[in-house]
Write a protein that holds these residues in place. Sequence first.
Motif, mmCIF file in Angstrom:
data_model
loop_
_atom_site.group_PDB
_atom_site.id
_atom_site.type_symbol
_atom_site.label_atom_id
_atom_site.label_comp_id
_atom_site.label_asym_id
_atom_site.label_seq_id
_atom_site.Cartn_x
_atom_site.Cartn_y
_atom_site.Cartn_z
ATOM 1 N N LEU A 88 14.122 -72.270 -37.891
ATOM 2 C CA LEU A 88 15.237 -73.148 -38.283
ATOM 3 C C LEU A 88 15.160 -73.476 -39.765
ATOM 4 C CD1 LEU A 88 15.796 -75.793 -35.467
ATOM 5 C CD2 LEU A 88 17.446 -74.193 -36.394
ATOM 6 N N ILE A 89 13.917 -73.718 -40.255
ATOM 7 C CA ILE A 89 13.763 -74.049 -41.674
ATOM 8 C C ILE A 89 14.151 -72.858 -42.555
ATOM 9 C CG2 ILE A 89 12.037 -74.616 -43.448
ATOM 10 C CD1 ILE A 89 10.602 -76.226 -41.224
ATOM 11 N N LEU A 90 13.853 -71.662 -42.057
ATOM 12 C CA LEU A 90 14.142 -70.456 -42.840
ATOM 13 C C LEU A 90 15.576 -69.962 -42.651
ATOM 14 C CD1 LEU A 90 10.841 -68.468 -42.307
ATOM 15 C CD2 LEU A 90 11.570 -69.637 -44.364
ATOM 16 N N LEU A 91 16.436 -70.826 -42.114
ATOM 17 C CA LEU A 91 17.827 -70.441 -41.843
ATOM 18 C C LEU A 91 18.571 -69.884 -43.065
ATOM 19 C CD1 LEU A 91 20.242 -70.444 -39.867
ATOM 20 C CD2 LEU A 91 20.660 -72.786 -40.516
ATOM 21 N N PRO A 92 18.392 -70.435 -44.290
ATOM 22 C CA PRO A 92 19.097 -69.867 -45.451
ATOM 23 C C PRO A 92 18.825 -68.387 -45.685
ATOM 24 C CG PRO A 92 18.178 -71.972 -46.034
ATOM 25 C CD PRO A 92 17.716 -71.689 -44.650
ATOM 26 N N LEU A 93 17.662 -67.896 -45.234
ATOM 27 C CA LEU A 93 17.363 -66.470 -45.400
ATOM 28 C C LEU A 93 18.326 -65.603 -44.598
ATOM 29 C CD1 LEU A 93 13.476 -66.234 -45.102
ATOM 30 C CD2 LEU A 93 14.855 -66.246 -47.147
ATOM 31 N N ARG A 94 18.920 -66.185 -43.548
ATOM 32 C CA ARG A 94 19.790 -65.441 -42.642
ATOM 33 C C ARG A 94 21.031 -64.920 -43.368
ATOM 34 N NH1 ARG A 94 22.143 -62.790 -40.051
ATOM 35 N NH2 ARG A 94 22.450 -62.564 -37.830
ATOM 36 N N GLN A 95 21.424 -65.602 -44.478
ATOM 37 C CA GLN A 95 22.624 -65.173 -45.204
ATOM 38 C C GLN A 95 22.378 -63.909 -46.023
ATOM 39 O OE1 GLN A 95 25.223 -66.865 -44.435
ATOM 40 N NE2 GLN A 95 24.194 -68.592 -43.473
ATOM 41 N N GLY A 96 21.131 -63.682 -46.416
ATOM 42 C CA GLY A 96 20.839 -62.529 -47.257
ATOM 43 C C GLY A 96 20.922 -61.235 -46.479
ATOM 44 N N ASP A 97 21.221 -60.148 -47.210
ATOM 45 C CA ASP A 97 21.416 -58.877 -46.530
ATOM 46 C C ASP A 97 20.068 -58.260 -46.112
ATOM 47 O OD1 ASP A 97 23.129 -57.126 -45.452
ATOM 48 O OD2 ASP A 97 23.408 -55.919 -47.256
ATOM 49 N N PHE A 98 19.078 -58.314 -47.015
ATOM 50 C CA PHE A 98 17.749 -57.787 -46.701
ATOM 51 C C PHE A 98 16.778 -58.890 -46.304
ATOM 52 C CE2 PHE A 98 19.101 -53.926 -48.836
ATOM 53 C CZ PHE A 98 18.510 -52.981 -48.027
ATOM 54 N N LEU A 99 17.038 -60.115 -46.835
ATOM 55 C CA LEU A 99 16.099 -61.218 -46.594
ATOM 56 C C LEU A 99 16.027 -61.606 -45.130
ATOM 57 C CD1 LEU A 99 16.771 -63.598 -49.599
ATOM 58 C CD2 LEU A 99 14.659 -62.409 -49.071
ATOM 59 N N LYS A 100 17.114 -61.344 -44.392
ATOM 60 C CA LYS A 100 17.132 -61.758 -42.987
ATOM 61 C C LYS A 100 16.073 -61.011 -42.165
ATOM 62 C CE LYS A 100 20.745 -58.599 -41.575
ATOM 63 N NZ LYS A 100 22.136 -58.426 -41.200
ATOM 64 N N HIS A 101 15.638 -59.849 -42.658
ATOM 65 C CA HIS A 101 14.627 -59.090 -41.923
ATOM 66 C C HIS A 101 13.275 -59.797 -41.903
ATOM 67 C CE1 HIS A 101 16.950 -55.650 -40.823
ATOM 68 N NE2 HIS A 101 17.527 -55.709 -42.010
ATOM 69 N N PHE A 102 13.088 -60.706 -42.850
ATOM 70 C CA PHE A 102 11.871 -61.528 -42.824
ATOM 71 C C PHE A 102 11.786 -62.331 -41.522
ATOM 72 C CE2 PHE A 102 9.329 -65.201 -44.236
ATOM 73 C CZ PHE A 102 8.188 -64.504 -44.613
ATOM 74 N N LEU A 103 12.945 -62.882 -41.100
ATOM 75 C CA LEU A 103 13.013 -63.634 -39.832
ATOM 76 C C LEU A 103 12.723 -62.724 -38.646
ATOM 77 C CD1 LEU A 103 16.136 -65.935 -40.208
ATOM 78 C CD2 LEU A 103 13.862 -66.639 -39.550
ATOM 79 N N TYR A 104 13.294 -61.498 -38.676
ATOM 80 C CA TYR A 104 13.091 -60.594 -37.547
ATOM 81 C C TYR A 104 11.638 -60.128 -37.462
ATOM 82 C CZ TYR A 104 18.132 -60.563 -37.222
ATOM 83 O OH TYR A 104 19.427 -60.940 -37.078
ATOM 84 N N ILE A 105 10.983 -59.995 -38.625
ATOM 85 C CA ILE A 105 9.557 -59.631 -38.611
ATOM 86 C C ILE A 105 8.742 -60.724 -37.917
ATOM 87 C CG2 ILE A 105 7.532 -59.310 -40.087
ATOM 88 C CD1 ILE A 105 9.420 -57.862 -42.061
ATOM 89 N N ILE A 106 9.095 -62.000 -38.203
ATOM 90 C CA ILE A 106 8.412 -63.109 -37.521
ATOM 91 C C ILE A 106 8.641 -63.032 -36.014
ATOM 92 C CG2 ILE A 106 8.336 -65.620 -37.261
ATOM 93 C CD1 ILE A 106 9.016 -65.819 -40.200
ATOM 94 N N ASP A 107 9.896 -62.724 -35.614
ATOM 95 C CA ASP A 107 10.209 -62.607 -34.189
ATOM 96 C C ASP A 107 9.350 -61.532 -33.522
ATOM 97 O OD1 ASP A 107 12.162 -64.548 -34.273
ATOM 98 O OD2 ASP A 107 13.703 -63.108 -34.891
ATOM 99 N N THR A 108 9.332 -60.341 -34.174
ATOM 100 C CA THR A 108 8.546 -59.240 -33.571
ATOM 101 C C THR A 108 7.075 -59.614 -33.476
ATOM 102 O OG1 THR A 108 8.626 -58.296 -35.785
ATOM 103 C CG2 THR A 108 9.895 -57.187 -34.082
ATOM 104 N N SER A 109 6.549 -60.232 -34.532
ATOM 105 C CA SER A 109 5.113 -60.552 -34.517
ATOM 106 C C SER A 109 4.800 -61.586 -33.438
ATOM 107 C CB SER A 109 4.665 -61.028 -35.900
ATOM 108 O OG SER A 109 5.485 -62.062 -36.339
ATOM 109 N N ILE A 110 5.688 -62.568 -33.242
ATOM 110 C CA ILE A 110 5.463 -63.575 -32.196
ATOM 111 C C ILE A 110 5.479 -62.915 -30.812
ATOM 112 C CG2 ILE A 110 6.706 -65.416 -30.949
ATOM 113 C CD1 ILE A 110 5.024 -66.615 -33.012
ATOM 114 N N ILE A 111 6.488 -62.026 -30.613
ATOM 115 C CA ILE A 111 6.583 -61.379 -29.296
ATOM 116 C C ILE A 111 5.356 -60.508 -29.043
ATOM 117 C CG2 ILE A 111 7.875 -59.636 -27.992
ATOM 118 C CD1 ILE A 111 10.408 -60.827 -29.288
ATOM 119 N N VAL A 112 4.935 -59.746 -30.066
ATOM 120 C CA VAL A 112 3.766 -58.874 -29.924
ATOM 121 C C VAL A 112 2.505 -59.705 -29.659
ATOM 122 C CG1 VAL A 112 2.223 -57.348 -31.225
ATOM 123 C CG2 VAL A 112 4.664 -56.946 -31.244
ATOM 124 N N TYR A 113 2.384 -60.835 -30.391
ATOM 125 C CA TYR A 113 1.209 -61.694 -30.216
ATOM 126 C C TYR A 113 1.128 -62.226 -28.788
ATOM 127 C CZ TYR A 113 -2.017 -65.551 -30.781
ATOM 128 O OH TYR A 113 -3.064 -66.394 -30.638
#
Lengths: 284, 200
Positions: free
Chosen positions: A46-71
């Motif tokens: 939620l805090i990193l929500l502004p990154l969602r507007q960026g075209d490439f920056l949003k992948h930072f959020l998805y990397i966190i998602d994948t790492s959490i799911i994998v963990y």
Amino acid sequence: MDKFIKLEYLIRLIIVISILVYVNFYNFDYKIPLSILSFSYFIGSLILLPLRQGDFLKHFLYIIDTSIIVYFIFTTGSIYFSIFWIPFLFYIKKLHDFILFSIYTFIVFGISLYISNFSDFTLIFILFSFVVVLVKGYFETKYYKERVSHYNDLAKEMYKENLKCTDKLEFYKKFYNIHNTISLFKKGKVDPQIFVNNLFENLNADSVILYNRLLNDFTIKSLYKVDLDDINIEQFEDKIYINEHFNSKLGFKYIISKHFDGYILLIFYKNAILDEEEILKLIV
Amino acid sequence: MDLKKIKKDLKIYEGIDFKFYNNGILYSDIGYGDKFVILYLNLEDKSLSTLRDFSSYQVFKEILKRFITISYPAGFRTRFILSLKQDIYTFKKYIDEVVGNEKVLDLFILDSVGVGNEKIMANNLSSNKIMKVREIIENFGLCTDLIIDKELILDNFNADSFIVKSFPNCFLKKLDNSFYNEKLRDRTVFMITTILKKLY
């Protein structure tokens, strides 16, 4: 917030809730730190929500998602956590999204297959069926967008064509309307009030007056008040009055008068005659 | 768009500063002089999603831009007034309180312009002025016509008023701003600016 981004956060919330339930239900060791970790994952995204507007920056959020799911696949040993990754695939929009998302998907499902000792093939079937749906959806939306833009362009062109026609059309419409009402009125098929209203609408005159000689009756449609008390209407001849005593008395610069059988038609222009000659020739 | 956003959007140069009146009307001046010529635009919807609002706003903005960058008519002040969801009575009240009724030379009301097939509805004009406007229209080949205003929105108003209104077709209310066309906008802007410059 965009409603698609809201949906994405809903998926994250569901992931967090299922982790909490799973960890507490099976009474894991370190269940409190794990639940705190899942909470902090949601709040951090939620805090990193502004990154969602960026075209490439949003992948930072998805990397966190994948790492959490994998963990959590590793810690809980449940390979079906990997299915939570699938809804994120709806957010593929461009080519670089497609490439990066396929890397994430490969990591998540590769690890879950590795943990199941390459024995659980249901995951692969689920994934393949989903990819087929995704590809079909992609082509459908592409086709749909093409159709929509095609019809939009067509509508715009038609709008322009329509504008070209309206200028000519207005003149002929006026001409036809006035010609029609006059001929119908002479035959006695139209009520005097309708006749006067029609003339008033189509001409740019300030007022139109019709006088019935037999009944001594006025039909008036006017923007201003016309004072006809002191004037003998019978004196009007068939012509356009400019700078005569009628004009100064009534306060109109141009007056057109016309005798029909039993009627006198008067058309008043306060400042200028704004109608075309062809239309006025129909009356005079 | 809110009025504050519109104010920010209209700030093309630093010399231009729009002021508020009654939280519903924005106004600013260009040029020098004792008397005023007023350009008035009323937006019905603040989202500017409909074609008539969007294109009228673009015309308003373009006239302002051309006056600043190229030249403005001399001899009088041109007052740009933009309002949001205000009726004509608040506008009359504004003119009585802020401008003064006797100082107004002309009043141009923009009502869904920049859409095509614009007509100038004359109201309360003297015959000399009508002749002058007709001459301007003929000499410059402007795509418009003078007609008599029969709706009489501005009854009991002393100044000469022109209502610039377009009559494209019956679907105007349904069209959204994707139908906006820059050629039509430029045509209307040319029409209004030439009439403003050559009238006096």
